[in-house]
Enzyme design. Sequence first.
Site: not given
Ligand code: AMP
Length: 543
Positions: A181, A326, A435, A440
């Site tokens: 990530t 994570e 995002k 990212w």
């Molecule tokens: P990733 O590790 O790439 O899946 O990103 C995870 C991060 O995406 C989380 O810590 C949040 O900051 C954001 N995120 C994931 N799902 C949501 C959601 N439904 N609403 C708002 N932010 C989200």
Amino acid sequence: MMDYPLTVRTIYQRAQALFPGRQLVTRLPGGVRRTTYGEWAERVARLAGGLRDLGVGPGDRVATFCWNHDRHLEVYFAAALMGASYHTLNIRLGGDQLAYIVNHAKDKVLVCDAELAPAIGPVLPGLDTVEHVLVLDGDDGQRPDLGFGAEHGYEDLVERSAPMTAWPELDERQTAGICYTSATTGNPKGVAYSHRALYLHSLVVGLVDTAAISERDVLLPIVPMFHVNAWGMPFAATWFGAGQVYGGPAPTPADYLRLIRDEGVTVSAGVPTVWLGILQLLESDGGDLGPLQRIICGGSAAPVSMIRAYEERHGVEFVHAYGMTEATPVTHFSRLKSGMDDLPVEARYGYKAKQGLLVPGLEQRVVDADGDEVPADGKSMGELRLRGPSIASEYLDDPRSAQTFVDGWYHTGDVATVDQAGYLHVVDRTKDLVKSGGEWISSVELENALMGHPEVAQAAVIAVPDERWGERPLAVVVRKPGSEVGEAEVVASVAGKFPKWWLPERVEFVDEIPMTATGKFSKRLLRERFVSRLHEEEGSDER
Ligand code: AMP
């Protein structure tokens, strides 16, 4: 009770024994490929045999550079069942990050799609540990030559290899899969998923109060398989005997809509950008979503207007989900509790637009700067912390682990409230990242590159809301005295250093960038100035 290990072998064997005729469908540019769990299981065993013949053994890592398809699912299982692990590479990353990730994970074999050869080919000379590259066939049955010495046809290997029949005994704590990530600064961070975590997470997404994946479903995972195992959905579908449909190479919203209608898809999972694209297409095509019953949407906040459009205009249940790499990854699903069905419509959608209720098996705390839990009043904000059997305890071989995993808790970096009914609402992020469409972008790396321009004194990058992509980067720049440098030139100066989708569309020139007490750019003040509207909308609890 027996000390029976929780491994993905149970998932594989159940699909093979109970659902051998159930279909797996993959869209190809020229049609679809159909297979069954029975045929798939046989191919998994042959692939494992082939990998063993190439020298892959317990503890080794098999990287994938692939779109979503049944062959990708073969690699997941073959690697995990033989005691090795699969490692999914994000096909949208730049060459430097890909090389770092492969070298850091010490991947031994790389499996890649023919269609992705132009992206991975130039990276291959920089991969230190890869001994073999397996190339899948293109749509025309041909496969490109990547110029890597030990390069094999994936299909040839599966066809000619003797199946692995005796699977090794596995420890439930050993790694089955790996996903990296993005970090705020520096290289991506790896998370290793144990068999046990995948097993428990798969059970959770089958529950009726979460994604409710069942044998009666046909699942279309739109979320990439390189994003935390497509949110674990393919594992759950395999275990519970749901049919699976995959988008194949470079799918468009029109392809998804066709697959949903033609292949009887009942449940599908993807990020808001994808669901927005499909919604726009539906409005212009005037058709319906056919058999689709449920949408699982996560990765970024789902806008309430989109949730309402799907539920009210298209009669599809919209389930907002939340999680992170994570956490294997889903930790929250937003479904209404009993007693909420009679609430006024705005209040109901207000709950559905929150990130929702913690799934069974995990613990959460939302804490203030002193580490004290904030009241569950829907207003008090704090950082979300999590722990449980599907939450990582460290990053793979990475000293940065100590900042994020503290005293047995994972610090998410997300700022949230919890209301009296227990619904989590994510209101901000402390991670300095943007995002965009589920992927990212590092603000800090963009800033450093922008500040490399000879006429730029300072540059700060913030996320601004974007209807299509969720967020896009906005560059706030202070010119050096006397400079008249313009937007186009500033952006062009960093263009070669990042993938194209990282580049900001907008640059705001200012006289100075506000600083925090500790001398950092105050992103909060910049956001207040440039995206105050977003804050009003997102900070409000009345959605
Ligand atoms: P990733 O590790 O790439 O899946 O990103 C995870 C991060 O995406 C989380 O810590 C949040 O900051 C954001 N995120 C994931 N799902 C949501 C959601 N439904 N609403 C708002 N932010 C989200």
